[in-house]
Design a protein around this motif. Sequence first.
Motif, PDB file in Angstrom:
ATOM      1  N   LYS A   1       0.859  -1.182   0.000  1.00  0.00           N
ATOM      2  CA  LYS A   1       0.000   0.000   0.000  1.00  0.00           C
ATOM      3  C   LYS A   1       0.897   1.234   0.000  1.00  0.00           C
ATOM      4  N   VAL A   2       0.734   2.096  -1.013  1.00  0.00           N
ATOM      5  CA  VAL A   2       1.630   3.235  -1.162  1.00  0.00           C
ATOM      6  C   VAL A   2       0.847   4.522  -1.400  1.00  0.00           C
ATOM      7  N   GLY A   3       1.498   5.634  -1.096  1.00  0.00           N
ATOM      8  CA  GLY A   3       0.951   6.943  -1.383  1.00  0.00           C
ATOM      9  C   GLY A   3       1.875   7.692  -2.322  1.00  0.00           C
ATOM     10  N   TYR A   4       1.331   8.674  -3.032  1.00  0.00           N
ATOM     11  CA  TYR A   4       2.099   9.450  -4.009  1.00  0.00           C
ATOM     12  C   TYR A   4       1.811  10.921  -3.773  1.00  0.00           C
ATOM     13  N   VAL A   5       2.864  11.713  -3.574  1.00  0.00           N
ATOM     14  CA  VAL A   5       2.714  13.146  -3.311  1.00  0.00           C
ATOM     15  C   VAL A   5       3.559  13.893  -4.330  1.00  0.00           C
ATOM     16  N   SER A   6       2.920  14.552  -5.286  1.00  0.00           N
ATOM     17  CA  SER A   6       3.640  15.248  -6.339  1.00  0.00           C
ATOM     18  C   SER A   6       2.718  16.296  -6.956  1.00  0.00           C
ATOM     19  N   ALA A   7       3.074  16.804  -8.126  1.00  0.00           N
ATOM     20  CA  ALA A   7       2.269  17.800  -8.834  1.00  0.00           C
ATOM     21  C   ALA A   7       2.512  17.645 -10.323  1.00  0.00           C
ATOM     22  N   GLU A   8       1.582  18.159 -11.112  1.00  0.00           N
ATOM     23  CA  GLU A   8       1.693  18.068 -12.563  1.00  0.00           C
ATOM     24  C   GLU A   8       2.090  19.415 -13.156  1.00  0.00           C
ATOM     25  N   GLY A   9       2.602  19.379 -14.382  1.00  0.00           N
ATOM     26  CA  GLY A   9       2.924  20.610 -15.098  1.00  0.00           C
ATOM     27  C   GLY A   9       4.343  21.092 -14.932  1.00  0.00           C
TER      28      GLY A   9
ATOM     29  N   GLN B   1       2.065   1.928   3.625  1.00  0.00           N
ATOM     30  CA  GLN B   1       3.383   1.439   4.025  1.00  0.00           C
ATOM     31  C   GLN B   1       4.533   2.338   3.557  1.00  0.00           C
ATOM     32  N   ALA B   2       4.338   2.982   2.424  1.00  0.00           N
ATOM     33  CA  ALA B   2       5.410   3.805   1.860  1.00  0.00           C
ATOM     34  C   ALA B   2       4.811   4.948   1.057  1.00  0.00           C
ATOM     35  N   ILE B   3       5.541   6.057   0.995  1.00  0.00           N
ATOM     36  CA  ILE B   3       5.110   7.228   0.229  1.00  0.00           C
ATOM     37  C   ILE B   3       6.248   7.678  -0.662  1.00  0.00           C
ATOM     38  N   PHE B   4       5.936   7.895  -1.933  1.00  0.00           N
ATOM     39  CA  PHE B   4       6.912   8.451  -2.878  1.00  0.00           C
ATOM     40  C   PHE B   4       6.583   9.920  -3.063  1.00  0.00           C
ATOM     41  N   ALA B   5       7.541  10.779  -2.709  1.00  0.00           N
ATOM     42  CA  ALA B   5       7.365  12.234  -2.793  1.00  0.00           C
ATOM     43  C   ALA B   5       8.559  12.790  -3.554  1.00  0.00           C
ATOM     44  N   PRO B   6       8.494  12.879  -4.898  1.00  0.00           N
ATOM     45  CA  PRO B   6       9.673  13.067  -5.733  1.00  0.00           C
ATOM     46  C   PRO B   6      10.179  14.500  -5.932  1.00  0.00           C
ATOM     47  N   TYR B   7      10.225  15.274  -4.859  1.00  0.00           N
ATOM     48  CA  TYR B   7      10.827  16.622  -4.875  1.00  0.00           C
ATOM     49  C   TYR B   7      11.069  16.967  -3.423  1.00  0.00           C
ATOM     50  N   ASP B   8      12.277  17.367  -3.069  1.00  0.00           N
ATOM     51  CA  ASP B   8      12.643  17.423  -1.658  1.00  0.00           C
ATOM     52  C   ASP B   8      11.767  18.331  -0.813  1.00  0.00           C
ATOM     53  N   GLU B   9      11.275  19.436  -1.365  1.00  0.00           N
ATOM     54  CA  GLU B   9      10.382  20.277  -0.563  1.00  0.00           C
ATOM     55  C   GLU B   9       9.062  19.555  -0.277  1.00  0.00           C
ATOM     56  N   ILE B  10       8.560  18.808  -1.266  1.00  0.00           N
ATOM     57  CA  ILE B  10       7.375  17.983  -1.034  1.00  0.00           C
ATOM     58  C   ILE B  10       7.700  16.891  -0.024  1.00  0.00           C
ATOM     59  N   THR B  11       8.889  16.301  -0.148  1.00  0.00           N
ATOM     60  CA  THR B  11       9.283  15.232   0.766  1.00  0.00           C
ATOM     61  C   THR B  11       9.301  15.721   2.206  1.00  0.00           C
ATOM     62  N   LYS B  12       9.839  16.919   2.430  1.00  0.00           N
ATOM     63  CA  LYS B  12       9.923  17.433   3.795  1.00  0.00           C
ATOM     64  C   LYS B  12       8.534  17.664   4.393  1.00  0.00           C
ATOM     65  N   GLY B  13       7.606  18.165   3.583  1.00  0.00           N
ATOM     66  CA  GLY B  13       6.241  18.314   4.070  1.00  0.00           C
ATOM     67  C   GLY B  13       5.616  16.969   4.383  1.00  0.00           C
ATOM     68  N   THR B  14       5.899  15.975   3.536  1.00  0.00           N
ATOM     69  CA  THR B  14       5.383  14.621   3.754  1.00  0.00           C
ATOM     70  C   THR B  14       5.925  14.031   5.047  1.00  0.00           C
ATOM     71  N   VAL B  15       7.213  14.215   5.282  1.00  0.00           N
ATOM     72  CA  VAL B  15       7.844  13.705   6.500  1.00  0.00           C
ATOM     73  C   VAL B  15       7.187  14.300   7.737  1.00  0.00           C
ATOM     74  N   GLN B  16       6.960  15.592   7.720  1.00  0.00           N
ATOM     75  CA  GLN B  16       6.358  16.214   8.899  1.00  0.00           C
ATOM     76  C   GLN B  16       4.936  15.703   9.132  1.00  0.00           C
ATOM     77  N   ALA B  17       4.184  15.486   8.051  1.00  0.00           N
ATOM     78  CA  ALA B  17       2.826  14.952   8.205  1.00  0.00           C
ATOM     79  C   ALA B  17       2.862  13.543   8.796  1.00  0.00           C
ATOM     80  N   VAL B  18       3.813  12.732   8.366  1.00  0.00           N
ATOM     81  CA  VAL B  18       3.951  11.372   8.912  1.00  0.00           C
ATOM     82  C   VAL B  18       4.259  11.441  10.402  1.00  0.00           C
ATOM     83  N   ILE B  19       5.171  12.325  10.782  1.00  0.00           N
ATOM     84  CA  ILE B  19       5.571  12.443  12.186  1.00  0.00           C
ATOM     85  C   ILE B  19       4.420  12.939  13.052  1.00  0.00           C
ATOM     86  N   GLN B  20       3.676  13.939  12.575  1.00  0.00           N
ATOM     87  CA  GLN B  20       2.610  14.478  13.420  1.00  0.00           C
ATOM     88  C   GLN B  20       1.431  13.510  13.545  1.00  0.00           C
ATOM     89  N   ASN B  21       1.404  12.492  12.666  1.00  0.00           N
ATOM     90  CA  ASN B  21       0.411  11.419  12.808  1.00  0.00           C
ATOM     91  C   ASN B  21       0.983  10.215  13.563  1.00  0.00           C
TER      92      ASN B  21
END
Length: 365
Positions: A179-187, A239-259
């Motif tokens: 089970k995975v999540g994806y955090v990114s943007a288009e364009g 189980q895992a999240i792919f966040a393919p841009y470091d600024e997005i990754t840092k936001g993802t990390v903080q959301a994981v921690i606060q949960n």
Amino acid sequence: MAIIRRAAAFTALAAAGILALSACAQSSTSSEGGESTSAAVTASAPLPAPFDGDPVKVALVRQSGAGDYFEAWGAGAQAQAKFANIDLQVTDARNDNAKQASDLEQAIASKPDAIIIDHGQTDTLQPLVTKAVDAGIPVIVYDLALTDSTGVITSSQSDESMASGVLDQLIDDVGDGAKVGYVSAEGFAALDRRAVVWNQYVKDHNLDVVFSTGKVSESTATDNIPLVDAALKQNPDVQAIFAPYDEITKGTVQAVIQNNLQDKVKVYGIDISNADIEVITADGSPWVATSATDPAAVGAGVVRALALSLAGQLDDTDVQFPAKTITQQFLADNKVTNVTELRAAEPTLKLDDVVVADWLPAVSE
């Protein structure tokens, strides 16, 4: 212990946020701040024409974002330009597409010896890129997707290798069918190329994508926290999240921690910087792997590619900068705390054998 680890990771993220805000505060001048990359190397041949006389005037038209990645990229470009006798005039639109178009229009009107375009939107810039080429101005673009690249040198990180490298690590860690999540943007050219690889891995490894979210903004890390927070509350079994841009990754990390999911959810990113390393190496951080180039080395490499072209010594019209996959374990084993130490532990990041010449070695610290 989980509380202590969470506090340490939050401290690292807070420091990263301060660095990002500092980067935002940098003015767009011809002498950007950032991670120092001095030309402490010696050429074995004299500068050829057109670099052997008055400084060569080059306009650098940027569309950067928050975070010290972009700051380091600019510092690398400046250091290499100084070494090659290039007068680099920098503008930065900071996620304002209309301003970047205006900046490029003004750059063309100033009739520089060449133009470097760093990031941007295709529909906004393509007509102006064509205008510059038609005016006889040499142009190199970095991470900008063009519908017509005739007469243009294109350059980018190898996004396919970056995405596949870190996704191989994801599969090794959590396996097929996870089970995975994806955090990114288009364009955005780089994110769109990484998305192609992601979609193929999802198909090939039967990954169960339980959520997709994400955005790019002037405050990307901060703005992605509530998006990922909401996704995690609905899908705490991811189980895992792919966040393919470091600024997005840092936001993802903080959301994981606060949960309080840092012991259950692994985060995989792309890019590296001092702030990123601080987050990855924080005790208990869920960010377990990233795939990256050294941004300062890439900024320098783009300038070298242009310089070689102006000297009539560049054979390729598309320049790719290879990436390395860097794990949390590698950083720990090598006691890496910043990009300088990372270069020492992984020397290929210096790109000192990519688009170089006897008169134009790669800048180094």
